[in-house]
Design an enzyme around this catalytic site. Structure first.
Site, short mmCIF file in Angstrom:
data_model
loop_
_atom_site.label_atom_id
_atom_site.label_comp_id
_atom_site.label_asym_id
_atom_site.label_seq_id
_atom_site.Cartn_x
_atom_site.Cartn_y
_atom_site.Cartn_z
N GLY A 150 0.64 -1.02 0.08
CA GLY A 150 0.13 0.00 0.05
C GLY A 150 0.68 1.23 -0.10
O GLY A 150 0.60 2.11 -0.60
N TRP B 168 2.21 1.56 -3.49
CA TRP B 168 1.07 1.99 -4.49
C TRP B 168 1.38 3.55 -4.39
O TRP B 168 0.98 4.13 -5.71
CB TRP B 168 -0.11 1.49 -3.93
CG TRP B 168 -1.30 1.97 -4.77
CD1 TRP B 168 -1.72 1.46 -5.91
CD2 TRP B 168 -1.97 3.10 -4.32
NE1 TRP B 168 -2.97 2.05 -6.21
CE2 TRP B 168 -2.87 3.09 -5.64
CE3 TRP B 168 -2.12 4.17 -3.55
CZ2 TRP B 168 -4.00 4.33 -5.65
CZ3 TRP B 168 -3.09 5.05 -3.74
CH2 TRP B 168 -4.01 5.22 -4.65
N HIS B 169 1.59 4.25 -3.30
CA HIS B 169 1.60 5.90 -3.56
C HIS B 169 2.75 6.33 -4.12
O HIS B 169 2.37 7.56 -4.57
CB HIS B 169 1.57 6.44 -2.00
CG HIS B 169 0.09 6.06 -1.20
ND1 HIS B 169 -0.24 4.73 -0.59
CD2 HIS B 169 -0.80 6.88 -1.08
CE1 HIS B 169 -1.48 5.07 -0.16
NE2 HIS B 169 -1.79 6.43 -0.35
N GLY B 170 3.66 5.52 -4.39
CA GLY B 170 4.94 6.35 -4.82
C GLY B 170 6.08 5.44 -5.11
O GLY B 170 6.31 4.48 -4.08
N PHE C 161 -0.30 10.22 -7.60
CA PHE C 161 -0.16 8.70 -7.23
C PHE C 161 -1.13 8.21 -8.22
O PHE C 161 -1.05 6.80 -8.34
CB PHE C 161 -0.71 8.38 -5.69
CG PHE C 161 -0.07 9.23 -4.63
CD1 PHE C 161 1.11 9.41 -4.77
CD2 PHE C 161 -0.81 10.00 -3.59
CE1 PHE C 161 1.79 10.05 -3.77
CE2 PHE C 161 -0.30 10.68 -2.81
CZ PHE C 161 1.03 10.84 -2.69
#
Length: 472
Positions: A321, A324-326, A472
């Site tokens: 997770g 996933w943001h960067g 993102f």
């Protein structure tokens, strides 16, 4: 087209005029919305519009192939089509978002040559969000949750619906698909609720988030020369900046969708009132946390195979997770922080449950205010990892914040006031349902408030920038 730009407001006015004033059949309205959604995306990434359309069509056909295979009892073929979809979607996501990151990380160990040019291609805007839409659709088809649609236009509108295309909420087909089955009724109550969401969202973004953003950017952009008081205020300010920014985007998206007759899922529920890390993730970015739960944590085994496996699943889910943001180690560390915190909290809570089951006196429960205060501050600590430009900046931020220097210097009164407003709005949520309270306000007063909102947006619009979650 930023939601907080004049171009978008003109675009929205044209869409609403044609949608409600010209087109009569719902089929024509859906096709028009699809065309406008693709146009909206092309205004951001014209070269990647074909990629969006192509991946949408491939997933549409793969879901139908999976359903045919399931119906025929050919589960091995269904597994193959599912694997094809996952490899395609996750492969594209990994290439565009993480290719250069992984190459440079490997370079620090193996001393690789200069990265090839194609790894430096900027990721298509919104790819993390629309990819998750398609993946959930294909997986649900494979699980037999519901049959796929036979209408490519409906599926394409679900993937590309412009209010939520760039930064969510992440919508499931089971939530959005049924809304495409028949023409929605748009009464005055829905219009009023949508206008209220738009007003709240724009104030959150333009007035609150962007006002905090200038101060936060200044501190995080020069941590080494920032004073202790500025670091302390920035510690709180970013927590509320990202809340105002992202929840403001969600409010605007829900408001725009409402004016078109559609609903989007709730994405925020006053997250800083959470009493534990698990409750925080039931209140913050709800559509992402529930997606990770249903399509990653539970398939990994969830909590079905003992404590050690549960803790490992929590950690892996939050690590992914975070990634996933960067593509940065700060995001990985942010995810690891939340994963470890969730595991530790679960272990401690489980121990208290075990004690009560075996007749031992349970540990005294801490006061509610203390649980909320501790939870908020641990979330804010994690936000430093999320916001800092590098791991070195994270270390420097905390070193200078806790270096023992007195909190001297001029107080940044504007950011402090906005932080207090953020806390106050969370506190008001404990006593009032704001939508219900707003409906009880006389119409002339509502009109005056809307006029004030327009004035505020005009005054603050010059400093307004992109939404944080657009990256993102």
């Amino acid at each position: 087209m930023l939601f907080n730009s004049l171009y978008f407001l003109v675009f929205l006015l044209i869409v609403l005029t044609v949608y409600h004033g010209v087109l009569r059949s719902f089929a024509a309205r859906k096709l028009f919305l699809l065309a406008m959604s693709w146009l909206f995306y092309a205004s951001w990434s014209p070269r990647f519009l074909l990629l969006l359309i192509a991946t949408t069509y491939v997933d549409f056909e793969l879901a139908r192939a999976i359903h045919r295979a399931r119906t025929a009892g050919a589960m091995r073929r269904a597994h193959t089509w599912l694997a094809t979809s996952l490899v395609l979607n996750l492969g594209l996501l990994a290439f565009f978002k993480y290719g250069l990151f992984f190459y440079e990380s490997a370079d620090t160990v193996f001393g690789l040559p200069a990265p090839p040019w194609f790894l430096s291609v900027v990721a298509p805007l919104g790819i993390s969000f629309y990819t998750f839409h398609s993946i959930s659709y294909v997986i649900d088809t494979h699980r037999g949750v519901r049959p796929p649609t036979d209408s490519f236009a409906d599926f394409a509108l679900y993937v590309a619906f412009f209010p939520q295309l760039i930064a969510g909420p992440i919508t499931r087909w089971g939530f959005f698909g049924p809304q495409l089955a028949e023409k929605p009724h748009i009464g005055m109550a829905r219009i009023e609720a949508s206008l209220f969401l738009l007003a709240v969202g724009y104030v959150k973004k333009v007035v609150c988030a962007d006002s905090l953003g200038g101060f936060v950017d200044g501190v995080y952009g020069n941590v080494a020369d920032s004073g202790s008081i500025d670091l302390l205020v920035a510690f709180y300010a970013y927590a509320f900046q990202i809340y105002f920014d992202f929840s403001g985007y969600t409010d605007i998206a829900m408001g725009v969708a409402g004016l078109l007759g559609f609903r989007l899922p709730e994405n925020f529920r006053h997250p800083y009132l959470a009493e534990s890390p698990s409750e925080f993730w039931r209140r913050w970015h709800i559509s992402l946390s529930s997606w990770l739960r249903d399509y990653l944590y539970i398939p990994l085994g969830g909590n079905r195979f003992g404590s050690a496996r549960t803790y490992a699943n929590l950690l892996l889910t939050m690590l992914l997770g975070g990634l996933w943001h960067g593509a940065a180690w700060t995001f990985v560390l942010w995810g690891a922080f939340h994963g470890i915190w969730l595991a530790v909290h679960r272990a401690v809570s489980g121990r208290e449950w075990w004690r009560s089951e075996h007749g031992e006196a349970p540990a005294p429960r801490s006061p509610l205010w203390l649980r909320r205060t501790v939870t908020f501050h641990l979330v804010a600590v994690a936000w430093v990892l999320f916001r800092a430009g590098s791991l070195a900046d994270v270390a420097l931020f905390f070193a200078r914040l806790f270096s023992g220097h007195p909190l001297l210097g001029p107080l940044p009164l504007g950011p402090i006031a906005l932080v207090l407003i953020g806390g106050a709005t969370h506190g008001l949520a404990l006593r009032f349902e704001m939508n219900t309270l707003w409906r009880s306000v006389p119409r002339p007063v509502q009109g005056a408030v809307y006029g004030l909102v327009i004035v505020l947006i005009g005054l603050f619009s010059a400093q307004s920038g992109r939404f944080i979650y657009f990256q993102f």
